[in-house]
Design a protein around this motif. Structure first.
Motif, short mmCIF file in Angstrom:
data_model
loop_
_atom_site.label_atom_id
_atom_site.label_comp_id
_atom_site.label_asym_id
_atom_site.label_seq_id
_atom_site.Cartn_x
_atom_site.Cartn_y
_atom_site.Cartn_z
N MET A 75 -96.01 -31.74 89.64
CA MET A 75 -97.18 -31.05 89.10
C MET A 75 -96.85 -29.59 88.80
O MET A 75 -97.21 -29.07 87.74
N ARG A 76 -96.15 -28.90 89.71
CA ARG A 76 -95.77 -27.51 89.47
C ARG A 76 -94.86 -27.38 88.25
O ARG A 76 -95.00 -26.45 87.46
N GLN A 77 -93.91 -28.31 88.10
CA GLN A 77 -93.01 -28.26 86.95
C GLN A 77 -93.78 -28.46 85.65
O GLN A 77 -93.52 -27.79 84.63
N MET A 78 -94.77 -29.36 85.67
CA MET A 78 -95.57 -29.61 84.47
C MET A 78 -96.39 -28.37 84.11
O MET A 78 -96.42 -27.95 82.95
N VAL A 79 -97.02 -27.76 85.09
CA VAL A 79 -97.82 -26.56 84.84
C VAL A 79 -96.94 -25.42 84.36
O VAL A 79 -97.31 -24.69 83.42
N THR A 80 -95.77 -25.25 84.94
CA THR A 80 -94.84 -24.20 84.51
C THR A 80 -94.41 -24.42 83.06
O THR A 80 -94.36 -23.48 82.26
N GLY A 81 -94.13 -25.67 82.70
CA GLY A 81 -93.76 -25.98 81.32
C GLY A 81 -94.88 -25.68 80.35
O GLY A 81 -94.64 -25.12 79.26
N LEU A 82 -96.12 -26.03 80.71
CA LEU A 82 -97.26 -25.74 79.84
C LEU A 82 -97.46 -24.23 79.67
O LEU A 82 -97.75 -23.75 78.57
N LEU A 83 -97.30 -23.49 80.76
CA LEU A 83 -97.44 -22.02 80.67
C LEU A 83 -96.39 -21.42 79.76
O LEU A 83 -96.67 -20.49 78.99
N ARG A 84 -95.17 -21.92 79.83
CA ARG A 84 -94.11 -21.41 78.95
C ARG A 84 -94.44 -21.67 77.48
O ARG A 84 -94.23 -20.81 76.62
N GLU A 85 -94.96 -22.86 77.20
CA GLU A 85 -95.33 -23.19 75.81
C GLU A 85 -96.46 -22.28 75.33
O GLU A 85 -96.43 -21.79 74.20
N VAL A 86 -97.45 -22.04 76.19
CA VAL A 86 -98.55 -21.16 75.81
C VAL A 86 -98.04 -19.75 75.56
O VAL A 86 -98.45 -19.09 74.59
N LEU A 87 -97.15 -19.24 76.42
CA LEU A 87 -96.60 -17.89 76.23
C LEU A 87 -95.81 -17.79 74.92
O LEU A 87 -95.87 -16.78 74.22
#
Length: 93
Positions: A75-87
């Protein structure tokens, strides 16, 4: 030869010598030779004494919170990946 009398030392057995031994291992890896506390499998130094042993709950180092389970890590890896895409999208605009 005159009367030879073989003198053997008297071997006494004390009650402490006959009692069961502690089942713990020392830091050197050898067995603890101390007598076990009556009714227990450990000596007074290895947890047989009243009130000895580790604390319960969080005070003990083996308390598990579930923070590092496989599901939580994924879950943390998925959220981190989504945040990187948003940034990346924010930086492009």
């Amino acid at each position: 030869m005159a009367d030879e009398v073989s003198i053997k030392p008297i071997h006494r057995r004390w009650p402490m010598q006959d009692c069961p031994r502690c089942g713990a291992r020392t830091r050197q890896g050898t067995a603890c030779l101390a007598p076990a506390v009556r009714g227990k499998k450990r000596c007074r130094m290895h947890g047989g004494a009243k009130g000895s042993g580790g604390q319960s709950g969080r005070a003990n180092g083996r308390y598990r919170t579930g923070r590092y389970t496989r599901e939580a890590n994924e879950m943390r890896q998925m959220v981190t990946g989504l945040l990187r895409e948003v940034l990346k999208l924010v930086e492009k605009s």
